[in-house]
Structure formats: C-alpha cells, structure tokens
Design an enzyme around this catalytic site. Structure first.
Site, PDB file in Angstrom:
ATOM      1  N   ARG A 136       1.635   2.239  10.987  1.00  0.00           N
ATOM      2  CA  ARG A 136       0.444   2.995  10.551  1.00  0.00           C
ATOM      3  C   ARG A 136      -0.823   2.161  10.764  1.00  0.00           C
ATOM      4  NH1 ARG A 136      -2.862   4.767   6.108  1.00  0.00           N
ATOM      5  NH2 ARG A 136      -2.814   7.024   6.000  1.00  0.00           N
ATOM      6  N   TYR A 140       2.331   1.311  -7.785  1.00  0.00           N
ATOM      7  CA  TYR A 140       1.620   2.096  -6.764  1.00  0.00           C
ATOM      8  C   TYR A 140       1.071   1.118  -5.736  1.00  0.00           C
ATOM      9  CZ  TYR A 140      -1.775   5.277  -4.601  1.00  0.00           C
ATOM     10  OH  TYR A 140      -2.487   6.030  -3.694  1.00  0.00           O
ATOM     11  N   GLY A 173     -10.430  11.017   6.059  1.00  0.00           N
ATOM     12  CA  GLY A 173     -10.538  10.011   5.001  1.00  0.00           C
ATOM     13  C   GLY A 173     -10.101   8.656   5.517  1.00  0.00           C
ATOM     14  N   GLY A 218      -2.969  10.373  -3.902  1.00  0.00           N
ATOM     15  CA  GLY A 218      -1.926   9.359  -4.003  1.00  0.00           C
ATOM     16  C   GLY A 218      -1.800   8.897  -5.439  1.00  0.00           C
ATOM     17  N   CYS A 270      -7.133   0.959  -1.074  1.00  0.00           N
ATOM     18  CA  CYS A 270      -7.510   0.712   0.310  1.00  0.00           C
ATOM     19  C   CYS A 270      -8.427  -0.509   0.430  1.00  0.00           C
ATOM     20  CB  CYS A 270      -8.216   1.977   0.764  1.00  0.00           C
ATOM     21  SG  CYS A 270      -9.250   1.774   2.156  1.00  0.00           S
ATOM     22  N   GLY A 293      -0.602   0.478  -1.618  1.00  0.00           N
ATOM     23  CA  GLY A 293      -1.118   0.988  -0.352  1.00  0.00           C
ATOM     24  C   GLY A 293      -0.056   0.822   0.713  1.00  0.00           C
ATOM     25  N   MET A 294      -0.015   1.743   1.678  1.00  0.00           N
ATOM     26  CA  MET A 294       0.965   1.621   2.761  1.00  0.00           C
ATOM     27  C   MET A 294       0.619   0.427   3.647  1.00  0.00           C
ATOM     28  SD  MET A 294       3.369   3.836   2.473  1.00  0.00           S
ATOM     29  CE  MET A 294       4.083   4.484   3.986  1.00  0.00           C
ATOM     30  N   ASP A 302      -8.758  13.303   2.100  1.00  0.00           N
ATOM     31  CA  ASP A 302      -7.724  12.369   1.652  1.00  0.00           C
ATOM     32  C   ASP A 302      -8.331  11.050   1.171  1.00  0.00           C
ATOM     33  OD1 ASP A 302      -5.481  10.819   1.323  1.00  0.00           O
ATOM     34  OD2 ASP A 302      -4.996  10.691   3.453  1.00  0.00           O
ATOM     35  N   GLY A 303      -8.082  10.735  -0.112  1.00  0.00           N
ATOM     36  CA  GLY A 303      -8.444   9.406  -0.617  1.00  0.00           C
ATOM     37  C   GLY A 303      -9.537   9.426  -1.665  1.00  0.00           C
ATOM     38  N   GLY A 304      -9.251   8.763  -2.784  1.00  0.00           N
ATOM     39  CA  GLY A 304     -10.263   8.606  -3.833  1.00  0.00           C
ATOM     40  C   GLY A 304     -10.474   9.854  -4.668  1.00  0.00           C
TER      41      GLY A 304
HETATM   42  P1  XMP Z   1      -5.740   7.727  -3.480  1.00  0.00           P
HETATM   43  O1  XMP Z   1      -7.169   7.411  -3.767  1.00  0.00           O
HETATM   44  O2  XMP Z   1      -5.383   9.103  -3.897  1.00  0.00           O
HETATM   45  O3  XMP Z   1      -5.624   7.655  -1.898  1.00  0.00           O
HETATM   46  O4  XMP Z   1      -4.832   6.689  -4.066  1.00  0.00           O
HETATM   47  C1  XMP Z   1      -4.449   7.955  -1.188  1.00  0.00           C
HETATM   48  C2  XMP Z   1      -4.691   7.759   0.293  1.00  0.00           C
HETATM   49  O5  XMP Z   1      -5.027   6.406   0.596  1.00  0.00           O
HETATM   50  C3  XMP Z   1      -4.671   6.135   1.955  1.00  0.00           C
HETATM   51  N1  XMP Z   1      -3.917   4.883   1.960  1.00  0.00           N
HETATM   52  C4  XMP Z   1      -4.411   3.702   2.356  1.00  0.00           C
HETATM   53  N2  XMP Z   1      -5.587   3.384   2.912  1.00  0.00           N
HETATM   54  N3  XMP Z   1      -4.903   1.143   3.061  1.00  0.00           N
HETATM   55  C5  XMP Z   1      -5.814   2.108   3.285  1.00  0.00           C
HETATM   56  O6  XMP Z   1      -6.878   1.801   3.848  1.00  0.00           O
HETATM   57  C6  XMP Z   1      -3.681   1.390   2.504  1.00  0.00           C
HETATM   58  O7  XMP Z   1      -2.880   0.487   2.317  1.00  0.00           O
HETATM   59  C7  XMP Z   1      -3.428   2.741   2.160  1.00  0.00           C
HETATM   60  N4  XMP Z   1      -2.334   3.362   1.650  1.00  0.00           N
HETATM   61  C8  XMP Z   1      -2.665   4.660   1.549  1.00  0.00           C
HETATM   62  C9  XMP Z   1      -3.854   7.302   2.445  1.00  0.00           C
HETATM   63  O8  XMP Z   1      -4.680   8.085   3.291  1.00  0.00           O
HETATM   64  C10 XMP Z   1      -3.497   8.024   1.163  1.00  0.00           C
HETATM   65  O9  XMP Z   1      -3.260   9.393   1.354  1.00  0.00           O
END
Ligand code: XMP
Length: 479
Positions: free
Chosen positions: A419, A399, A310, A373, A317, A401-402, A350-352
């Site tokens: 990261r 909430y 992902g 997340g 993101c 993003g990292m 992972d993601g979305g």
């Molecule tokens: P969801 O959609 O569940 O996604 O909120 C969680 C995942 O998003 C990733 N993640 C990021 N990806 N920039 C990114 O491109 C960010 O700042 C960021 N923070 C988290 C990560 O894989 C997480 O599990």
C-alpha cells in the site's frame, strides 16, 4: 454561500471539515422522512453512507457483516493471503441471504456429529441447522438442528441417529414467502427446506429471513443477489505479486466491489489495474486514495466505478510529516467531486471522520459516503482482542495505521508494505502509527449514532436526501 462559490473563493487553501460550518434553514418536513440512501460505486448501493475502513484492526468478516446489517458496508483489508481474504468475503456473502437460500449447506446422513462440529468451526458458520441428505441422489432425509446437537450424547454417532426425521418441507417453485411463513409459524420451525418432486434439496427458507422479508422496512444492506454487500482491498497489477490470484479468488466468492487500496492511487499502475479488471471481470472497481482532479479523471477514464478521496486526514496517519503531501479532506472532496459528478460516479470521503457533523459536511461538499477507521476500531466486531488495563480496569483495543511499523514489519503483512510501495525497502519508513482506542461494544451502536446525527444535520439544513443536501447546504468558514 453555495459550495462552488465557497470553494472557488478559497482556491489555494486546504480546508478541513472543521474549518466549515453549514447554516440552518426553515424546514417543512420531519426527520423521519429523510433518506440516507446512497451509492458506494456505480452498481452498489448503501442504505446509510457509512463504510468501515480497509485496515487490519478494523474490517474482517465480522465487521463487514455488522456494517451491512445496519445499512452500510465494510472493506475487507488486504493484510491477508488471497485465500484468507476470499474466505472472509465468503463469510459475509453467506452470513445472511435475504430470501431463498438456493444452495443450503447439507450434510450426509452417515457423517458424524464431530465432523459437522469441525466444519462449523472451520467455516465459522453462524447458523445451527443443517439439512441432512442421503448419498445416492441427495434426497432430503432429515434436519440436524441446534436442539438435536445439544441433546446428542456422543459426538461419534452418525447424524442419522440424532437428526429430526420427516422434516416439514415445501415444494420448490410452489411455495411463496407468505406460505413459507405460515407453515413455519404453524409447525413452530425455524427452517423450511424446499424440495423437488424427487425429494432433492432445491432451497431453504429461514424464519429470520422470511420475517425480515415481510417486515416493511429492513435496515440491512442487501445487494441484488439478496446477500450482504462487501468490498475487498486489493493491490496493483504488476506491482503486487498476488494481485491476479487475489482478484480471481475474490470474484469467485462474489465480492461486490474491489477497492484498489493505495496510499496514492494517482499512478499509471492504478490506471492499468482498473483497465485490466474492467476488461476481465464483471465487478465494480473503486480505486483510492486520491485528492485532486487529474488523478480522478485518469481513473474514471480507465473505467473506475467510484473514487475514494483522502490522503493525509486519517487519525493514525503520518503522511504530512513523512511526505509533506495531501490536501485536507474538505478541499480534496470538493476538487474530486467536480470530476465524479460529471460522470455520475460516487465518491467516498476517507479519513479523520469522527463526528456525524463532519460526515454531513463532506456529504454536502460532494461525497456519497464516509469511510471510518478509528470510529469502528474499538467495537466488538473489529479484529483483535479486548485489552484490559491492569491499573485502571479500562478496556481497549489496538488500532494501527496500515503504514505503521507494526503493520508493515510482519512479513505476512505484504499488503501493508505494498500500500505504501515499500516492498523492497531495506529500512521501512513509518507512514502511520499504532495506538489504543477505548472498547465501545457493538458496532451497531456507532452506526446508529452516526446515522442519527447525519439525519439531524440534514434536517436542519432542509435536505430530504443526500443529493438535495448538496443543493441546500449553505457554507460558512469557521474563524
Ligand atoms: P480514521 O481517521 O477514520 O482514518 O482513523 C482511516 C483511514 O486512514 C487511512 N490510513 C492511513 N493513512 N497512514 C496513512 O497515511 C497509515 O498508516 C494509514 N492507515 C490507514 C486509510 O485511508 C483509512 O481508511
């Protein structure tokens, strides 16, 4: 159309779970016969295919405990010092042990109640009863219970003055779980210490554990050590200055899986990190994230025990805008699963992933579990306070993003910068953003809603478990 034909016909297209729907079938079993059991990595199992993300507004010990309690697992984020992160792991591993606690926390009879209160606070112990021992050879002399603490008049008194003396005990090696349960019920006690013939402490049964052991089916995700399973995020060897120390401390606290946590794990440095860990430590390693075959192959050849997929679908993101990279999740999972399945290694999507239906689709394509997340960020157990909107009275949580500026700006949060490989950058580039999500109460509710939805989807597709879902699913493209 079965998944191979479906994706092969769409080579060159980047499909999201939303672009796909799965057809229903005639079914001969009932939903309760469906198993959601799966694997996170080569040696780590899950009872439900749900994992909370390694993000500083999602997973610390409280969330990881809640996830394990209902069959999933949490990945402790790495915007923490190595020591603090190891402490969080320790908290999960000590939260609940399914079976005999081999080294129960003991206090000395001459310690004050105040010092025990302090220790409980520092270590964030969730239990209330402590075994009390004397200093000479560590013989058990009493139990200091929650009741003893509540009715204690002064915090300055020594424990021996307020503890419950002559506690009911069992002999170590000669007390079965059934006998322990009967003894606890007969004497109306919540803990049963096991002692040696010399009277020293050898273990402890708690009523909650014993009851759970005797219940036919438990939802908890216990590892082979009888403890909750937990993963922790780490960086790259030679890139992050504290990786060696971090890994040593995490392994020392019995972490179950190390997740190499990078925005892009298809790198020589990630491969070297996998090799180094597998050479030194007996622990599963799951690198991520990737979204295509070659990175997956290199990481598996290095010894990875799982792969996380992902790169762009996350809800906070900005990857696509900043870098123009990252395949959509359905296509990415399909491509990587072509490699992982040949090696019998699990893959995480992972993601979305918000709706259970999205999770059913990625499981059907080849994922073994889903990482969420945003879905867990608004729960009681996520780190951070509940914010109350002054105008509307609505309750929310932060909430982020990292790779958001907020997460990377704080010098303490080197994990975030690393990261996204921005350790040395003068001007930080945001690869994620910050937002607020509604407060939704306990994570248990979310886990059960997601698991319930996944089970229903699998039922209508005619899949009684996750491997059969991949065989049974019929794919259609949404227009
Ligand atoms: P969801 O959609 O569940 O996604 O909120 C969680 C995942 O998003 C990733 N993640 C990021 N990806 N920039 C990114 O491109 C960010 O700042 C960021 N923070 C988290 C990560 O894989 C997480 O599990």
């Amino acid at each position: 159309m079965k998944r191979n034909e479906f994706f092969q016909q769409r080579e060159g297209r980047s499909l999201k779970p939303d672009d796909i729907t799965l057809n229903t079938k005639f079914v001969e079993f009932v939903p309760k016969q469906i198993s959601l059991a799966t694997r996170f990595s080569r040696n780590v199992t899950l009872k439900v295919p749900l994992v909370s993300a390694a993000m500083d507004t999602v997973t610390e010990a409280r969330m990881a405990i809640a996830m394990a309690r209902w069959g999933g697992m949490g990945i402790i984020h790495r915007n923490l010092t190595p020591h603090k992160q190891a402490e969080e792991v320790d908290r999960v591993k000590n939260a609940c042990k399914f079976g005999l606690i081999e080294q129960p926390i003991c206090v000395f009879e001459d310690e004050t109640v105040e010092s025990i209160d302090r220790r409980r606070e520092e270590k964030q112990y969730h239990f209330h009863s402590f075994l009390v021992i004397e200093r000479l050879i560590g013989r058990l002399v009493g139990v200091f219970t929650g009741q003893d603490r509540r009715f204690c008049k002064s915090l300055a008194v020594q424990v021996r003055e307020v503890m419950t003396r002559n506690p009911v005990t069992g002999i170590f090696g000669d007390t079965t779980v059934v006998q322990a349960f009967e003894k606890m019920r007969e004497k109306k006690i919540k803990v049963l210490p096991l002692i040696s013939t010399l009277g020293t402490v050898r273990g402890l049964w708690t009523l909650a554990d014993v009851e759970r052991m005797l219940a036919q089916s438990v939802p908890d995700n216990f590892g082979s050590d009888g403890r909750y399973q937990v993963a922790a995020a780490i960086g790259l060897l030679g890139v992050d200055k504290d990786t060696e120390e971090r890994v040593a401390l995490l392994v020392d606290k019995h972490v179950d899986v190390l997740k190499i946590d990078m925005a892009h794990a298809g790198t020589a440095a990630a491969v070297e990190t996998v090799k180094w860990i597998k050479c030194i430590y007996p622990v599963d390693v799951v690198p991520g994230n990737v979204s295509e075959e070659s990175a997956t192959r290199h990481l598996l050849e290095a010894g990875a025990d799982g792969i996380m997929v992902g790169q762009s679908p996350g809800s906070v993101c900005k990857s696509k805008q900043v870098k123009g990279t990252g395949l959509a999740l359905a296509t990415a999972v399909y491509k990587c699963a072509q490699i992982t399945e040949k090696c019998d290694v699990p893959l995480g999507a992972d993601g979305g992933l918000w709706h259970p239906g999205d999770i059913v689709k990625v499981l059907a394509i080849g994922a073994s579990f889903a990482v969420c997340g945003r879905r867990f960020a608004g729960t009681e157990e996520s780190p951070g306070d509940v914010i109350e909107d002054e105008e509307t009275g609505l309750r929310k949580k932060l909430y982020r993003g990292m790779g958001s500026l907020g997460a990377m700006r704080d010098r303490m949060n080197m994990g975030s910068r690393e990261r996204y490989l921005q350790n040395d950058m003068e001007e930080l580039v945001a690869e994620g953003f910050e937002t607020e999500v509604p407060y939704v109460g306990p994570a248990e509710k979310i886990t059960k809603t997601l698991a319930g939805g996944i089970r229903k989807g699998m039922f209508e597709i005619g899949a009684y478990d996750i491997p059969s879902l991949r065989i049974e699913a019929d794919f259609y493209e949404e227009q």
